[in-house]
Design an enzyme around this catalytic site. Sequence first.
Site, PDB file in Angstrom:
ATOM      1  N   LYS A   1       0.820  -1.217   0.000  1.00  0.00           N
ATOM      2  CA  LYS A   1       0.000   0.000   0.000  1.00  0.00           C
ATOM      3  C   LYS A   1       0.850   1.262   0.000  1.00  0.00           C
ATOM      4  CE  LYS A   1      -3.923  -2.180  -0.052  1.00  0.00           C
ATOM      5  NZ  LYS A   1      -4.755  -2.168  -1.270  1.00  0.00           N
TER       6      LYS A   1
ATOM      7  N   SER B   1      -2.962 -12.055   4.979  1.00  0.00           N
ATOM      8  CA  SER B   1      -3.111 -12.041   3.522  1.00  0.00           C
ATOM      9  C   SER B   1      -1.920 -12.705   2.837  1.00  0.00           C
ATOM     10  CB  SER B   1      -3.274 -10.600   3.020  1.00  0.00           C
ATOM     11  OG  SER B   1      -2.171  -9.799   3.390  1.00  0.00           O
TER      12      SER B   1
END
Length: 428
Positions: free
Chosen positions: A118, A370
């Site tokens: 991100k 994740s």
Amino acid sequence: MTDHSRYYITAAFLLGVALTAAYQNWSIEHASEQSEGRLKQQQRLISKFSKITDLDNIKKSLAEIEQSLEKGGGNIKEGIEGCIGDTPLIKIKSLSEATGCDILAKAEFLNGAGNSPKDRVALSIIQMAEEKGLLIPHSGDTIYEGTVGSTGISLAAICRARGYKAHICMPNDMAIEKSDLLLKLGAEVERVRPAPIVDQNQFVNLARTRAKEHTDSPDKPGRGLFADQFETEANWRAHFTGTGPEIYEQTGGFLDAFVSGAGTGGTISGVALFLKSKLPDLKVVLADPPGSGLYNRVKYGVMFDPKEREGTRRRHQVDTIVEGIGINRVTHNFEVGRGLIDDAIRVTDEQAIAMARWLVENDGIFVGSSSAVNCVAAAKLAKQLGPGHRIVTLLCDSGARHLSKFWASTEPIGGIENDVSLEKILGS
């Protein structure tokens, strides 16, 4: 011979040495980042020198060139933003040996601002807003975002570095260490109850509202900007111009499959768009946790059961301890690349926990939920494809952000006799 003549002759000699050294480094190291940085620095010095007519400034420039040659130019990053991208691609030895395939992972947790992929998206969003004149440093301008953690952390760090404030809205069932970290980075944090997207108090909708309230308020300095990570073009483009090209270069263009989970969908779409333009036969596979509708979107073209018409579902998603990936609505960033996603693999919470433990015990790799989902899907795909293939996936963030939730129920590492086999993990 005059002083001017002596200095110009000496300067010409030193500049020739600088150019020769830079070119040799470039040739030998194949334009590595270090040699490129050295070459650029010496080019700047040469450009500066060429415009000087004053003798004192000539002496000063010659001293700078001599110092540059002595130190080899160096490789200095421009702020924390300079530590984003160019993350290493590592071979996961245990999974590669067990499957007979090269299972490679892009170590995105080594991005230097928020320590996740991100970082790329957050920097892209901010840069795009700056180019449009929507953000002014140190003016009170504030970026608002609804996020489960990682995007908020990246935004908070980069906002501090570039003179902005961050306001993050997130579900209150996320791991507490994420909101704690956001607070330490100076962000304002609102933890709200989980809700479907049709609810105006859902965390993404709330962030959009807060941004508008800020802009409309005469009492707040600056403006509010809604980052809109799920829909903004800056998201998938960050991976199309960064992550995808890096994977292609690091593998030498030799890979058979790319595996990734999806939250906003920007990573899998951006990478798929770039890699498939170079490797049309590449297999792109979605890794999806329980409760997410993306698996069905890829496999069957719809998000939900036919009786739950798309976009009208109001009940909460199936409970899962996996954070950061999986969603029950269509986003622009996912749809941009959906046509390039060839298959999807469902991964259970139990498989993700077991894989996270496996990676620590066998490889010393400590990751979050994740990343564990990605690795289960990559190993499953390796078994499907058979030995001899090369598969790339992502390690998104460290397990340190998941201690209170994902890692909370795991047994101590090394504390169990006859630990679970990979076959059992993949088959459970």
